[in-house]
Write a protein that holds these residues in place. Structure first.
Motif, PDB file in Angstrom:
ATOM      1  N   LEU A 399      30.261  37.950  30.000  1.00  0.00           N
ATOM      2  CA  LEU A 399      31.284  38.984  30.163  1.00  0.00           C
ATOM      3  C   LEU A 399      32.693  38.455  29.944  1.00  0.00           C
ATOM      4  CD1 LEU A 399      29.837  40.860  33.267  1.00  0.00           C
ATOM      5  CD2 LEU A 399      29.931  41.696  30.913  1.00  0.00           C
ATOM      6  N   SER A 400      32.916  37.171  30.187  1.00  0.00           N
ATOM      7  CA  SER A 400      34.269  36.621  30.054  1.00  0.00           C
ATOM      8  C   SER A 400      34.745  36.587  28.612  1.00  0.00           C
ATOM      9  CB  SER A 400      34.326  35.211  30.648  1.00  0.00           C
ATOM     10  OG  SER A 400      33.509  34.311  29.918  1.00  0.00           O
ATOM     11  N   THR A 401      33.846  36.810  27.660  1.00  0.00           N
ATOM     12  CA  THR A 401      34.251  36.872  26.250  1.00  0.00           C
ATOM     13  C   THR A 401      35.243  38.002  26.026  1.00  0.00           C
ATOM     14  OG1 THR A 401      32.102  36.001  25.578  1.00  0.00           O
ATOM     15  CG2 THR A 401      33.414  37.097  23.882  1.00  0.00           C
ATOM     16  N   ASN A 402      35.044  39.123  26.729  1.00  0.00           N
ATOM     17  CA  ASN A 402      35.906  40.295  26.527  1.00  0.00           C
ATOM     18  C   ASN A 402      36.506  40.845  27.815  1.00  0.00           C
ATOM     19  OD1 ASN A 402      35.516  40.730  23.594  1.00  0.00           O
ATOM     20  ND2 ASN A 402      33.388  41.025  24.197  1.00  0.00           N
ATOM     21  N   HIS A 403      36.310  40.155  28.927  1.00  0.00           N
ATOM     22  CA  HIS A 403      36.793  40.667  30.200  1.00  0.00           C
ATOM     23  C   HIS A 403      37.438  39.551  31.008  1.00  0.00           C
ATOM     24  CE1 HIS A 403      34.543  44.522  29.849  1.00  0.00           C
ATOM     25  NE2 HIS A 403      33.699  43.775  29.173  1.00  0.00           N
ATOM     26  N   ASP A 404      38.250  39.955  31.950  1.00  0.00           N
ATOM     27  CA  ASP A 404      38.814  39.043  32.933  1.00  0.00           C
ATOM     28  C   ASP A 404      37.839  39.017  34.113  1.00  0.00           C
ATOM     29  OD1 ASP A 404      40.294  37.587  34.703  1.00  0.00           O
ATOM     30  OD2 ASP A 404      42.013  38.926  34.748  1.00  0.00           O
ATOM     31  N   VAL A 405      37.078  37.929  34.234  1.00  0.00           N
ATOM     32  CA  VAL A 405      35.958  37.879  35.175  1.00  0.00           C
ATOM     33  C   VAL A 405      36.279  36.981  36.359  1.00  0.00           C
ATOM     34  CG1 VAL A 405      33.534  37.244  35.474  1.00  0.00           C
ATOM     35  CG2 VAL A 405      34.284  38.320  33.349  1.00  0.00           C
ATOM     36  N   THR A 406      35.933  37.462  37.548  1.00  0.00           N
ATOM     37  CA  THR A 406      35.962  36.644  38.763  1.00  0.00           C
ATOM     38  C   THR A 406      34.550  36.573  39.310  1.00  0.00           C
ATOM     39  OG1 THR A 406      38.225  37.295  39.309  1.00  0.00           O
ATOM     40  CG2 THR A 406      36.878  36.418  41.091  1.00  0.00           C
ATOM     41  N   LEU A 407      34.049  35.354  39.499  1.00  0.00           N
ATOM     42  CA  LEU A 407      32.749  35.131  40.103  1.00  0.00           C
ATOM     43  C   LEU A 407      32.982  34.690  41.549  1.00  0.00           C
ATOM     44  CD1 LEU A 407      29.685  34.816  40.123  1.00  0.00           C
ATOM     45  CD2 LEU A 407      29.978  32.565  39.065  1.00  0.00           C
ATOM     46  N   ALA A 408      32.545  35.504  42.486  1.00  0.00           N
ATOM     47  CA  ALA A 408      32.764  35.218  43.899  1.00  0.00           C
ATOM     48  C   ALA A 408      31.442  34.888  44.573  1.00  0.00           C
ATOM     49  CB  ALA A 408      33.411  36.424  44.589  1.00  0.00           C
ATOM     50  N   THR A 409      31.467  33.910  45.454  1.00  0.00           N
ATOM     51  CA  THR A 409      30.282  33.514  46.200  1.00  0.00           C
ATOM     52  C   THR A 409      30.638  33.418  47.683  1.00  0.00           C
ATOM     53  OG1 THR A 409      28.673  31.736  46.558  1.00  0.00           O
ATOM     54  CG2 THR A 409      30.808  31.112  45.647  1.00  0.00           C
ATOM     55  N   THR A 410      29.664  33.714  48.526  1.00  0.00           N
ATOM     56  CA  THR A 410      29.919  33.696  49.964  1.00  0.00           C
ATOM     57  C   THR A 410      29.992  32.278  50.512  1.00  0.00           C
ATOM     58  OG1 THR A 410      27.540  33.900  50.394  1.00  0.00           O
ATOM     59  CG2 THR A 410      28.841  35.931  50.340  1.00  0.00           C
ATOM     60  N   ARG A 411      29.660  31.290  49.696  1.00  0.00           N
ATOM     61  CA  ARG A 411      29.762  29.897  50.106  1.00  0.00           C
ATOM     62  C   ARG A 411      30.811  29.198  49.241  1.00  0.00           C
ATOM     63  NH1 ARG A 411      25.981  28.309  53.439  1.00  0.00           N
ATOM     64  NH2 ARG A 411      26.605  26.164  53.052  1.00  0.00           N
ATOM     65  N   ALA A 412      31.338  28.107  49.729  1.00  0.00           N
ATOM     66  CA  ALA A 412      32.289  27.334  48.932  1.00  0.00           C
ATOM     67  C   ALA A 412      31.608  26.866  47.649  1.00  0.00           C
ATOM     68  CB  ALA A 412      32.805  26.138  49.726  1.00  0.00           C
ATOM     69  N   ALA A 413      32.230  27.104  46.509  1.00  0.00           N
ATOM     70  CA  ALA A 413      31.642  26.757  45.219  1.00  0.00           C
ATOM     71  C   ALA A 413      31.965  25.311  44.849  1.00  0.00           C
ATOM     72  CB  ALA A 413      32.154  27.701  44.141  1.00  0.00           C
ATOM     73  N   ASP A 414      31.016  24.669  44.171  1.00  0.00           N
ATOM     74  CA  ASP A 414      31.201  23.296  43.711  1.00  0.00           C
ATOM     75  C   ASP A 414      31.276  23.220  42.196  1.00  0.00           C
ATOM     76  OD1 ASP A 414      31.004  22.381  46.359  1.00  0.00           O
ATOM     77  OD2 ASP A 414      28.812  22.386  46.220  1.00  0.00           O
ATOM     78  N   LEU A 415      31.534  24.346  41.560  1.00  0.00           N
ATOM     79  CA  LEU A 415      31.550  24.407  40.100  1.00  0.00           C
ATOM     80  C   LEU A 415      32.666  25.344  39.668  1.00  0.00           C
ATOM     81  CD1 LEU A 415      29.772  23.190  37.835  1.00  0.00           C
ATOM     82  CD2 LEU A 415      28.489  25.339  37.808  1.00  0.00           C
ATOM     83  N   SER A 416      33.341  25.008  38.580  1.00  0.00           N
ATOM     84  CA  SER A 416      34.413  25.855  38.055  1.00  0.00           C
ATOM     85  C   SER A 416      34.209  26.043  36.557  1.00  0.00           C
ATOM     86  CB  SER A 416      35.785  25.228  38.329  1.00  0.00           C
ATOM     87  OG  SER A 416      35.890  23.969  37.680  1.00  0.00           O
ATOM     88  N   SER A 417      34.938  26.977  35.987  1.00  0.00           N
ATOM     89  CA  SER A 417      34.830  27.273  34.564  1.00  0.00           C
ATOM     90  C   SER A 417      36.209  27.554  33.992  1.00  0.00           C
ATOM     91  CB  SER A 417      33.926  28.496  34.345  1.00  0.00           C
ATOM     92  OG  SER A 417      33.968  28.930  33.000  1.00  0.00           O
ATOM     93  N   GLU A 418      36.407  27.192  32.736  1.00  0.00           N
ATOM     94  CA  GLU A 418      37.656  27.514  32.051  1.00  0.00           C
ATOM     95  C   GLU A 418      37.688  28.966  31.612  1.00  0.00           C
ATOM     96  OE1 GLU A 418      38.096  24.851  28.798  1.00  0.00           O
ATOM     97  OE2 GLU A 418      38.409  23.061  30.050  1.00  0.00           O
ATOM     98  N   ASP A 419      36.517  29.613  31.574  1.00  0.00           N
ATOM     99  CA  ASP A 419      36.429  30.976  31.042  1.00  0.00           C
ATOM    100  C   ASP A 419      36.566  32.056  32.104  1.00  0.00           C
ATOM    101  OD1 ASP A 419      35.948  29.975  28.450  1.00  0.00           O
ATOM    102  OD2 ASP A 419      33.826  29.691  28.936  1.00  0.00           O
ATOM    103  N   PHE A 420      36.329  31.713  33.366  1.00  0.00           N
ATOM    104  CA  PHE A 420      36.446  32.701  34.426  1.00  0.00           C
ATOM    105  C   PHE A 420      36.756  31.992  35.739  1.00  0.00           C
ATOM    106  CE2 PHE A 420      32.025  31.615  33.627  1.00  0.00           C
ATOM    107  CZ  PHE A 420      31.570  31.195  34.862  1.00  0.00           C
ATOM    108  N   GLU A 421      37.226  32.765  36.708  1.00  0.00           N
ATOM    109  CA  GLU A 421      37.606  32.200  37.997  1.00  0.00           C
ATOM    110  C   GLU A 421      36.412  32.229  38.949  1.00  0.00           C
ATOM    111  OE1 GLU A 421      41.148  32.739  41.364  1.00  0.00           O
ATOM    112  OE2 GLU A 421      40.725  34.341  39.925  1.00  0.00           O
ATOM    113  N   VAL A 422      36.227  31.138  39.681  1.00  0.00           N
ATOM    114  CA  VAL A 422      35.184  31.061  40.703  1.00  0.00           C
ATOM    115  C   VAL A 422      35.865  30.939  42.061  1.00  0.00           C
ATOM    116  CG1 VAL A 422      33.132  29.854  41.516  1.00  0.00           C
ATOM    117  CG2 VAL A 422      33.649  29.914  39.058  1.00  0.00           C
TER     118      VAL A 422
END
Length: 841
Positions: A399-422
């Motif tokens: 989805l980040s190809t054409n959208h501004d995406v936020t991936l939210a998790t209920t736990r602290a995340a240990d991974l990030s991406s240049e294409d979307f916010e975690v």
């Protein structure tokens, strides 16, 4: 949707020297599937000289004929008809078009069931009835509108309602009161793009335009425009596009867009005619537009710019009206453009200037994004991920190809991406996340954790690929009966609540979809409104399975063969590609491997995951049973090996590429019937032939495409025989591997998630949920548990069913999680009861 008394529809037909088309057009209105006493036909003639008026009066006396003394143009004539009309709904059809009998009925059906929809766009096919003229409206940032699907073959697959930027003036229905209230068509346009401007204005003022493919007309393409002249058409297109841009953008976006729009209008003129600038004359106020003399196309473009500039005072008054009453932000409308950055002239110089315009004013950053998407998962996002987290991660990537995406998790995340916010989501952050998104996607118990989701007006996509209430029946088999029944009841209620609120659902297979259709029907989500929106119900629930990466796996380091103790470089390696859960059957597999190993010492089995990467998930009983059986049979660390932890998601390719066969075995029960073994997708990605137990969707895929062998459940002899065949029959092995490699490109994440991509491109509220969210949330017992009273009621119900001891034990777990996650005291007991009890979430 059946109607007690059909509303009156006024059909307006504008004519200018179109005598040859009128029998076909007006005759089709007589054949409409609509009561004749509820249909008004208003025929407005713009000073034709071909006998049109006399013909209509004699051949179609039921028509109300209005004759103008000069050619007013299309836009003023339409407004004239709207003011004369008596109907609740105003319908427009070109004089060179033929209406399908269901044209009016299907459009009115939408307007009657969706109060936010002010206008319905009809599907327009050319007179061969096989070629598309219009299947939705699109627009570039510089104001030029485009007909979606133009010149493409009509496959018949376009059946669902969807939002669109504008309806074609050649075939549309609109609420007459709204049409007049917002000012109708801009009469200064005369013709061309008046429908684009009108649709855009409707959206800005808070109304919706909906495309209804079941409402059809058949059009003789450009039957009347052929008389108009190409240069004059170009003049009107350029002038009117500039006017629409000036009126409808917000202040901020107008400042960004207008300079480039003017530059490109000039460049299109040069591309049309590369000669020296000719002389031109343009109509003054006393002359009708058809008398304009334009000697060359460049002159048409320059004339359009000049006359647009001279009309800025009047346009400013119109702009003030629109912007003062604005209800919707531009960013919510941009997604409807669909072709925001389309360069519509294939000229080398134009394309170079176009690229400079985009870069200079950063239009690719401000105009092109299709909206903001919020994906929420309760699974752990990190280097080591299980199925729910992997699915959410890959969804965010696509989805980040054409959208501004936020991936939210209920736990602290240990991974990030240049294409979307975690990000981590909790009670303190959920409201801010919801306030800054256009679409919500979630899975599992997320809406139960955060009832604010249910109370929002945001379109919601619910990912139900994992029927966790069925999974729980097996997971909780050893628990006391009262607790099992309480759990099953709670799981089903949680699912029903999200299915009551969701606007669109996706699952993993067609068999799953059939199952979920039954559950949706049981809670009345299959009803006249959702059926009328799309009789196939694909607009309500569709299939979006797991996928495989489009890029082939890359080997980075040796991890098993010749490296892991007990696994030789030439061994025949079976790989179990995920966790060992209670609904799987590793025991039959281990016994089969032991049988084969007696005469094939090189056969080895490696379990890729033992401990789940989500710390909230307890170790499964079956994992211990598998380990103990391997030890008991003397196979542990000689023929059967267990990875003590969980392999990083990005490192799994190393293991897959060293394996010879991927295996998946399970028991025969309800979870199996509706499951989707995601590990098998990884086998496809790596080109591995597959051994699997029969009974689930992917085992059927294995059989259908010859990807490997399938065996009956709990049959170690059949499984041992299949292992031997795979090891010993090179032709069989190579045939299966070729079949896997042939199928894998059709299973990519991009293709698998296509229904999700389509929904996010044009998010919508479900037909039966439009404008009813508040009513739904307030329903006693039917809405999500958002109040303290509702939460307390659930705790009491569980206490009565399972007893005080079990309730107290769970409460201790809740308090422990509360200290870690910081949820509010009023909701922690029931929300985290579900989280801790289900384990996976």
């Amino acid at each position: 949707m059946p109607m007690q008394s059909p509303p009156t529809v006024s059909v307006v037909v504008i004519n200018y020297n179109g005598r040859e088309y009128l029998e076909r057009c007006l005759g089709s209105l007589r054949r409409l599937d609509w009561p004749s006493d509820q249909l008004e036909v208003i025929f407005i003639d713009n000073a034709s000289r071909d006998g049109s008026v006399e013909y209509v009066r004699s051949a179609f006396p039921e028509c109300r004929v209005v004759v103008n003394d000069h050619n007013t143009g299309f836009s003023p004539a339409v407004n004239q008809g709207a003011k004369l009309a008596d109907g609740t709904y105003l319908a427009l059809i070109n004089n060179d078009a033929e209406a399908d009998p269901a044209w009016v009925r299907e459009a009115v059906r939408v307007l009657e069931s969706n109060q936010r929809a002010a206008c319905v766009a009809s599907r327009i096919l050319r007179e061969d009835r096989e070629t598309i003229d219009y299947a939705g409206g699109q627009m570039a940032f510089y104001g030029h509108g485009f007909a979606k699907g133009n010149r493409e073959r009509d496959t018949g697959e376009d059946t669902g309602l969807r939002q669109t930027l504008f309806a074609s003036g050649g075939a549309m229905l609109v609420r007459r009161d709204v049409f007049l209230e917002v000012g109708g068509f801009d009469e200064s346009f005369f013709a061309f793009f008046e429908d684009v401007d009108f649709g855009w204005r409707l959206w800005v003022l808070g109304h919706e335009v909906v495309y209804q493919p079941a409402s059809k007309v058949y059009h003789r393409h450009h039957g009347t425009i052929e008389r108009f002249g190409y240069a004059r058409e170009r003049y009107l297109l350029e002038r009117n596009a500039l006017s629409a841009v000036f009126k409808n953008y917000s202040d901020e976006n107008l400042a960004r867009v207008l300079p480039g729009t003017v530059v490109l209008a000039l460049m299109r003129g040069l591309a049309d005619n590369e000669t020296a600038l000719p002389d031109y004359r343009i109509a003054d106020d006393a002359k009708p537009i058809e008398s304009v003399e334009i000697s060359a196309l460049t002159g048409a473009h320059l004339a359009a710019l000049r006359d647009w500039g001279l009309g800025l005072e009047a346009l400013s008054a119109k702009r003030y009206y629109i912007q003062t009453l604005r209800k919707v932000d531009d960013k919510q409308i941009f997604r409807l453009f669909e072709q925001a950055l389309l360069p519509n002239v294939p000229d080398e110089n134009f394309l170079r200037v176009f690229a400079h315009v985009i870069e200079t004013w950063a239009l690719d950053q401000h105009i092109a994004p299709a909206g903001k998407v919020l994906i929420i998962t309760a699974d752990h996002i990190g280097p080591k991920m299980a199925g729910p987290a992997i699915r959410a991660w890959e969804m965010a990537k696509v989805l980040s190809t054409n959208h501004d995406v936020t991936l939210a998790t209920t736990r602290a995340a240990d991974l990030s991406s240049e294409d979307f916010e975690v990000v981590k989501v909790d009670e303190r952050r959920i409201d801010a996340l919801l306030a800054d998104t256009d679409v919500i996607i979630f899975q599992g118990f997320i809406m139960y954790f955060y009832p604010q989701i249910a109370a929002s007006e945001i379109p919601i996509l619910v990912d139900i690929y994992d029927p966790f209430h069925l999974e729980g029946l097996e997971l909780r088999r050893e628990e006391p009966p009262a607790e099992r029944f309480a759990t099953a009841s709670s799981d089903t209620q949680v699912l029903n609540e999200q299915m009551q609120r969701g606007d669109f659902f996706v699952c993993a297979s067609e068999k799953q979809r059939d199952f979920w259709l039954g559950q949706l029907s049981g809670i009345h989500r299959i009803n006249p409104a959702t059926y009328d929106q799309d009789a196939s119900l694909r607009q309500l629930i569709d299939v979006a399975p797991f996928g495989v990466p489009a890029e082939p796996p890359q080997k980075r380091t040796q991890v098993l063969k010749g490296v892991h103790p007990g696994i030789g470089a030439e061994d025949f390696l079976l790989l179990w590609g995920g966790g060992i859960y209670n609904w799987f059957d590793p025991l039959t597999l281990i016994r089969a491997v032991g049988s084969v190993a007696r005469d094939h010492d090189d056969v080895k089995l490696f379990f890729l995951g033992s401990a789940h990467p989500n710390p909230d998930v307890p170790k499964m009983k079956m994992a211990s049973a598998a380990y103990n059986l391997a030890d008991e049979l003397g196979l542990l660390d000689t023929h059967v090996f267990f990875n003590p932890g969980w392999v990083d998601y990005d490192a799994r390719a190393d293991y897959l590429l060293e394996a010879d066969v991927g295996v998946s075995t399970h028991f025969e029960h309800i979870e199996t019937a509706f499951s989707y073994r995601t590990r098998i997708l990884d086998y496809l990605w790596a080109g591995l032939p597959i051994l699997a137990t029969q009974g689930d969707s992917l085992s059927r895929l294995v059989t259908q495409h010859g990807l490997g062998l399938t065996v009956p459940p709990e049959d170690p002899d059949a499984l041992a025989s299949a292992i031997r065949r795979m090891r010993n029959d090179k032709d069989l092995y190579d045939t299966c591997r070729t079949a896997v490699e042939r199928l894998a490109p059709d299973m990519t994440w991009e293709k698998a998630l296509a229904p999700i991509v389509d929904f996010c491109r044009s998010p919508r509220r479900a037909a039966d949920r439009e404008g009813r969210v508040a009513d739904y949330v307030n329903l006693g017992g039917g809405g999500p548990a958002g109040s303290t009273a509702a939460l307390a009621k659930r705790v009491a119900r569980y206490y009565r069913a399972a007893g005080p001891g079990a309730a107290a034990g769970h409460a201790r777990k809740f308090l422990h999680y509360y200290r870690e996650a910081g949820f509010k005291t009023a909701t922690i007991h029931t929300r985290n009861f579900v989280k801790m009890r289900m384990g996976r979430w």
